[in-house]
Design a protein around this motif. Structure first.
Motif, PDB file in Angstrom:
ATOM      1  N   PRO A   1      -7.619  -0.812   3.661  1.00 44.44           N
ATOM      2  CA  PRO A   1      -6.963  -1.432   2.619  1.00 44.44           C
ATOM      3  C   PRO A   1      -5.733  -0.603   2.384  1.00 44.44           C
ATOM      4  O   PRO A   1      -4.382  -1.200   1.858  1.00 44.44           O
TER       5      PRO A   1
ATOM      6  N   GLY B   1      -9.065  -5.321   4.380  1.00 44.03           N
ATOM      7  CA  GLY B   1      -8.741  -3.969   4.489  1.00 44.03           C
ATOM      8  C   GLY B   1      -9.938  -3.131   5.162  1.00 44.03           C
ATOM      9  O   GLY B   1      -9.720  -2.502   6.087  1.00 44.03           O
TER      10      GLY B   1
ATOM     11  N   MET C   1      -4.333   3.703  -4.038  1.00 43.79           N
ATOM     12  CA  MET C   1      -5.387   3.388  -2.941  1.00 43.79           C
ATOM     13  C   MET C   1      -6.371   4.256  -2.630  1.00 43.79           C
ATOM     14  O   MET C   1      -7.564   3.797  -2.477  1.00 43.79           O
TER      15      MET C   1
ATOM     16  N   VAL D   1      -6.872  -2.840  -7.218  1.00 41.05           N
ATOM     17  CA  VAL D   1      -6.740  -3.437  -5.784  1.00 41.05           C
ATOM     18  C   VAL D   1      -6.809  -4.762  -5.781  1.00 41.05           C
ATOM     19  O   VAL D   1      -8.006  -5.305  -6.013  1.00 41.05           O
TER      20      VAL D   1
ATOM     21  N   GLY E   1       3.177  -4.772   1.595  1.00 37.64           N
ATOM     22  CA  GLY E   1       3.850  -5.118   0.289  1.00 37.64           C
ATOM     23  C   GLY E   1       4.757  -4.001  -0.115  1.00 37.64           C
ATOM     24  O   GLY E   1       5.778  -4.184  -0.671  1.00 37.64           O
ATOM     25  N   VAL E   2       4.245  -2.751   0.054  1.00 38.71           N
ATOM     26  CA  VAL E   2       5.085  -1.541  -0.334  1.00 38.71           C
ATOM     27  C   VAL E   2       6.317  -1.670   0.301  1.00 38.71           C
ATOM     28  O   VAL E   2       7.273  -1.328  -0.331  1.00 38.71           O
TER      29      VAL E   2
ATOM     30  N   ILE F   1      -7.059  -7.826  -0.319  1.00 37.27           N
ATOM     31  CA  ILE F   1      -6.721  -6.589   0.529  1.00 37.27           C
ATOM     32  C   ILE F   1      -7.810  -5.698   0.705  1.00 37.27           C
ATOM     33  O   ILE F   1      -8.091  -5.049   1.643  1.00 37.27           O
ATOM     34  N   THR F   2      -8.808  -5.540  -0.340  1.00 38.19           N
ATOM     35  CA  THR F   2      -9.939  -4.819  -0.170  1.00 38.19           C
ATOM     36  C   THR F   2     -10.767  -5.316   0.822  1.00 38.19           C
ATOM     37  O   THR F   2     -11.126  -4.677   1.860  1.00 38.19           O
TER      38      THR F   2
ATOM     39  N   GLU G   1       1.495   4.031  -4.499  1.00 42.25           N
ATOM     40  CA  GLU G   1       0.653   3.034  -3.936  1.00 42.25           C
ATOM     41  C   GLU G   1      -0.252   3.933  -3.124  1.00 42.25           C
ATOM     42  O   GLU G   1      -1.573   3.581  -3.115  1.00 42.25           O
TER      43      GLU G   1
ATOM     44  N   SER H   1      -2.117  -2.745   2.271  1.00 41.23           N
ATOM     45  CA  SER H   1      -1.245  -2.748   0.906  1.00 41.23           C
ATOM     46  C   SER H   1       0.211  -2.089   1.180  1.00 41.23           C
ATOM     47  O   SER H   1       1.010  -2.381   0.615  1.00 41.23           O
ATOM     48  N   SER H   2       0.267  -1.486   2.434  1.00 43.63           N
ATOM     49  CA  SER H   2       1.519  -0.920   2.695  1.00 43.63           C
ATOM     50  C   SER H   2       2.626  -1.859   2.962  1.00 43.63           C
ATOM     51  O   SER H   2       3.677  -1.458   2.896  1.00 43.63           O
TER      52      SER H   2
END
Length: 358
Positions: free
Chosen positions: A320, A303, A197, A295, A327-328, A299-300, A193, A324-325
């Motif tokens: 971003p 972010g 990103m 992406v 969800g990870v 989120i973009t 991820e 996104s982290s």
């Protein structure tokens, strides 16, 4: 009745964790000025990582010389173009803002044009609004000029840190891997991820800005815009603005051209902007940028807003990433502690294994 005591080992672990957190906060607080430099080094390390390992481990190039080569490439193809862009834009923008007579005359034309137009007439076009807008714009120019020293220092920090990250890359990755308390699968998920990103934003955003600016320069030249090169550059830079993007430049420019009596050119600028400048974004996102990383748009957008607030320009990449982290980390939690089916990871697309796969 005997009271159960807390295990000394647990107390020692908690105390050690608290000390680590406090030391990290202290370091972060005092080195915050250099944070853009560290983030820049991380970005360049991710971009160069596969190529660096291929040259040093497969072709047996010298690590120090290879790192210096990548630093030289960074200076030639990243630092110098950005410096040239800033060196061109700052005097142009300063000269424009100092030409108050021209600004006032165009503002008055715009005010007369919008006075009887639906929707547009509701916009505040008073002299006080103009003065407030100019004050907001001019106060950023000195800060840009004063930040030249800060930018130079952080560029030096970036290249300095990048050198040591590359020369001691394997040791660094092994140390980070041993310190991350997750399974190999979760570590690989985090790296995948992070890599996706960083690449999609560090490469994708400049590509979008360059092509949109290039198309804008052509359109503004066709429709007779004064300083069409400057306006095209500003349009390319405006592509990083969330939601509105390049519209923040070509829509006011088109309306001002209409207000000055050049109806054909004004309509041409607006149509060119909507149909061509705006469509470049969608074309690139579904072609070139699709291969860099898929992406999600939300989120973009959010972010970028978060990143610009926290880190400045480098927040375009790391904002971003922070979103996104979330969800990870949920996936990592499912891997480590969940009872649901395990998450299957795709094979990493590079020849060199990801740093957390060992």
């Amino acid at each position: 009745m005997r009271i159960k005591q807390i295990n000394n080992n647990s107390i020692n672990q908690i105390m050690l964790i608290l000390i680590i957190i406090l030391v990290c906060i202290l370091i972060f607080h005092n080195l915050f000025y250099y944070l853009p430099g560290f983030l820049g080094a991380i970005t360049l390390y991710v971009l160069y990582r596969n190529s660096y390992f291929k040259l040093t481990e497969q072709r047996r190039w010298n690590k120090v010389l290879t790192s210096l080569m990548f630093i030289l490439l960074s200076i030639v193809f990243i630092v110098l173009p950005i410096w040239a862009l800033v060196d061109y834009l700052v005097p142009q923008i300063t000269s424009f803002l100092n030409n108050t007579d021209k600004i006032v005359s165009q503002f008055n034309l715009l005010k007369e044009y919008m006075a009887d137009k639906p929707f547009l007439k509701d916009i505040d076009m008073s002299d006080e609004a103009l003065l407030a807008m100019l004050q907001r714009m001019t106060k950023y120019v000195p800060s840009i000029l004063n930040s030249v020293a800060e930018v130079m220092i952080n560029i030096i920090v970036t290249l300095f840190v990048l050198y040591f990250m590359q020369v001691y890359a394997r040791q660094m990755e092994s140390y980070i891997s041993s310190g991350v308390p997750f399974s190999p699968k979760s570590k690989q998920e985090l790296w995948k991820e992070f890599d996706s990103m960083v690449r999609s934003n560090a490469i994708g955003i400049p590509i979008l800005g360059f092509f949109q600016g290039l198309v804008a320069v052509l359109g503004y030249w066709i429709f007779g815009v004064d300083n069409f090169i400057l306006m095209g550059m500003l349009t390319g830079i405006a592509s990083i603005v969330p939601v509105l993007g390049t519209m923040t430049i070509y829509v006011p420019l088109g309306i001002i051209t209409l207000a000055s009596g050049e109806t054909g050119n004004g309509i041409g600028i607006l149509l060119f902007g909507f149909l061509l400048i705006g469509s470049i974004d969608n074309i690139l996102r579904f072609t070139i940028l699709k291969t860099l990383g898929n992406v999600p748009p939300l989120i973009t957008v959010f972010g970028v807003l978060l990143g610009l607030k926290l880190f400045g320009m480098l927040g375009l990449i790391f904002g971003p990433l922070i979103l996104s982290s979330v969800g990870v980390l949920i996936k990592v939690y499912s891997n480590e502690y969940g009872k649901g089916p395990s998450i299957l990871l795709d094979q990493h697309d590079s020849e060199d294994p990801p740093p957390f796969s060992k």
